[in-house]
Design a protein around this motif. Structure first.
Motif, PDB file in Angstrom:
ATOM      1  N   ALA A 187      -6.477   8.853  -9.416  1.00 58.35           N
ATOM      2  CA  ALA A 187      -6.032   9.131 -10.548  1.00 58.35           C
ATOM      3  C   ALA A 187      -5.280   8.306 -11.472  1.00 58.35           C
ATOM      4  N   PRO A 188      -4.893   6.891 -10.809  1.00 58.41           N
ATOM      5  CA  PRO A 188      -4.533   5.687 -11.816  1.00 58.41           C
ATOM      6  C   PRO A 188      -5.776   5.167 -12.194  1.00 58.41           C
ATOM      7  N   ALA A 225     -12.798   6.029 -13.253  1.00 58.91           N
ATOM      8  CA  ALA A 225     -13.239   6.163 -11.836  1.00 58.91           C
ATOM      9  C   ALA A 225     -14.575   6.928 -11.941  1.00 58.91           C
ATOM     10  N   ARG A 226     -14.820   7.385 -13.058  1.00 61.96           N
ATOM     11  CA  ARG A 226     -16.351   8.086 -13.243  1.00 61.96           C
ATOM     12  C   ARG A 226     -17.606   7.366 -12.465  1.00 61.96           C
ATOM     13  N   GLY A 227     -18.161   8.224 -11.621  1.00 55.36           N
ATOM     14  CA  GLY A 227     -19.264   7.892 -10.826  1.00 55.36           C
ATOM     15  C   GLY A 227     -18.828   7.329  -9.547  1.00 55.36           C
ATOM     16  N   VAL A 267       0.766  -1.326   0.059  1.00 51.51           N
ATOM     17  CA  VAL A 267      -0.074   0.110  -0.057  1.00 51.51           C
ATOM     18  C   VAL A 267       0.769   1.321  -0.089  1.00 51.51           C
ATOM     19  N   ALA A 268       2.231   1.141  -0.164  1.00 51.88           N
ATOM     20  CA  ALA A 268       3.168   2.238  -0.307  1.00 51.88           C
ATOM     21  C   ALA A 268       2.687   3.307  -1.213  1.00 51.88           C
ATOM     22  N   GLY A 269       1.934   3.051  -2.274  1.00 48.26           N
ATOM     23  CA  GLY A 269       1.413   4.243  -3.227  1.00 48.26           C
ATOM     24  C   GLY A 269       0.487   4.987  -2.650  1.00 48.26           C
ATOM     25  N   ALA A 270      -0.294   4.286  -1.624  1.00 47.17           N
ATOM     26  CA  ALA A 270      -1.657   5.352  -0.836  1.00 47.17           C
ATOM     27  C   ALA A 270      -1.196   6.169  -0.065  1.00 47.17           C
ATOM     28  N   PHE A 271       0.372   6.133   0.160  1.00 51.36           N
ATOM     29  CA  PHE A 271       0.744   7.059   1.151  1.00 51.36           C
ATOM     30  C   PHE A 271       1.744   8.285   0.506  1.00 51.36           C
ATOM     31  N   VAL A 273      -8.436  -1.394  -4.626  1.00 51.43           N
ATOM     32  CA  VAL A 273      -9.442  -0.442  -5.218  1.00 51.43           C
ATOM     33  C   VAL A 273      -9.573  -0.223  -6.566  1.00 51.43           C
ATOM     34  N   ALA A 274      -8.489  -0.035  -7.283  1.00 49.24           N
ATOM     35  CA  ALA A 274      -8.458   0.120  -8.626  1.00 49.24           C
ATOM     36  C   ALA A 274      -9.292  -1.180  -9.510  1.00 49.24           C
ATOM     37  N   GLY A 275      -8.501  -2.491  -8.950  1.00 45.65           N
ATOM     38  CA  GLY A 275      -8.869  -3.796  -9.377  1.00 45.65           C
ATOM     39  C   GLY A 275     -10.627  -3.910  -9.480  1.00 45.65           C
TER      40      GLY A 275
END
Length: 387
Positions: free
Chosen positions: A274-275, A280-282, A57-61, A248-250
């Motif tokens: 952003a990724p 992510a719309r909606g 989860v490094a990207g989330a921080f 989340v993205a998956g």
């Protein structure tokens, strides 16, 4: 990742420590005698932080750390607090509970910090809270909003943002109000998700929301398609996703294919927008940080100016880190001129009706969690959050 401040040292946990000893550290802390801690009143004001600079989860921080860096660099450029620079000692825990426990002990006993800030995992914070109570070491802000950590009064744990429970209740109340009260839940298959599911179930029962299905979601998102299909079989009107990081993205991508119903999630998932881009719309997301684009507030205006100059993205994640650091800095200012752990605790307990970016905080001797405010935002086709 770049250093978090011009006065920041990044230190990794020693590799020679026996792993079995680390795994037992959380339970063992209460049994050991604790050292008498001395804190210098000259030189830098040293603050400690353990966060996942590596791991799943490094990207989330990255966003919160970037916003935090803006605030700390700026206060140091302006002369620090009472003429003393604020030095952040940042250790990587890889989102591992045992490493966080060891990091916190190093920060307190070796580095002689006067406060901790921004600890980054639910299980990790739970493991260190008994030690912080015994050492009277203040934890000023945490990046986990788990309600279970706030159930019992803790002498030195303070937060400036709403809990995950507050966010869940706000989301489910919104769904009940718009008659989308048949809900599926995708929850992260780790301590975070397991701790949150009883909160979701209790809130749903109180608000008259029917949870028709539950699906565990792997931290890396590898089973996202299967989770979405399992929920789709129950025909929910909406889905509540309790997750952070790559899952989340998956899941959002899988839900667009298999579910085709609104997905609501918590603020902790903001870094995944952003990724995802247009996908992510909606997506509906609770926010516990005031809008960084609402420049009627002085903190928001300054943040936007600093972020533009430093080329830091203006978003909820980075602004949340910036405001978290501002909360810490306000506590240090109020604790002066002699800044000690006990002085910081007393200073925070004295905060009343103080605006943190427009979010009004109130603390007291028996009130250590200053806000329960949350709102719903919707992601548009350009990845912007609409209120």
């Amino acid at each position: 990742m770049a250093n978090t401040s011009s006065h920041t040292r990044r230190v990794r946990s020693p590799m020679f420590i026996d792993r079995r000893q680390l795994l037992g550290a959380g339970a063992a802390l209460a049994a050991f005698g604790l050292p008498r801690l001395a804190h210098s009143q000259s030189g830098p004001i040293r603050i400690g932080q353990s966060a996942p600079l590596s791991g799943p989860v490094a990207g989330a921080f990255q966003g919160p750390l970037a916003g935090q860096k803006l605030a700390l660099d700026t206060v140091n450029q302006r002369g620090g607090i009472g003429g003393r620079p604020v030095e952040l000692v940042l250790l990587d825990d890889g989102y591992d509970t045992a490493r966080m426990v060891e990091n916190v002990k190093l920060l307190v006993e070796r580095d002689k910090v006067v406060a901790l800030t921004g600890l980054g995992s639910t299980a990790g914070v739970a493991a260190v809270l008994p030690y912080l109570a015994q050492t009277r070491m203040p934890l000023v802000g945490s990046w986990t909003g788990a309600h279970v950590l706030r159930l019992r009064p803790h002498p030195s744990f303070f937060t400036s943002q709403a809990s995950f429970k507050d966010e869940v209740e706000h989301s489910l109340r919104t769904l009940a109000t718009i008659h989308m009260d048949t809900v599926g839940v995708a929850y992260q298959d780790n301590a975070f998700g397991e701790l949150m599911m009883p909160v979701v179930e209790t809130a749903a029962k109180e608000l008259g929301v029917n949870l028709v299905a539950r699906a565990p979601l792997a931290v890396d998102g590898s089973n996202a398609a299967d989770a979405a299909k399992a929920l789709a079989a129950a025909k929910p009107k909406a889905v509540l996703m309790i997750a952070v990081g790559p899952s989340v993205a998956g899941f959002v991508r899988a839900a667009r294919t298999s579910l085709n119903v609104p997905v609501y999630t918590l603020s902790v998932a903001a870094s995944s927008v952003a990724p995802l881009g247009a996908e992510a719309r909606g997506l509906a997301m609770t926010q516990i940080v005031p809008s960084p684009w609402r420049k009627v507030d002085a903190m928001a205006r300054e943040f936007n100016e600093l972020a533009e100059a430093a080329k830091v993205p203006v978003d909820y994640s980075s602004y949340g880190g910036y405001l978290g650091a501002q909360f810490l800095l306000e506590a240090l200012r109020r604790a002066g001129p002699r800044i000690t752990p006990d002085g910081i605790i007393q200073a925070i307990q004295g905060i009343r009706n103080w605006s943190l970016g427009g979010n009004i905080l109130n603390f007291g001797p028996d009130r250590h969690h200053g806000s329960a405010w949350a709102e719903i935002t919707i992601v548009d086709s350009n990845g912007r959050f609409r209120r």
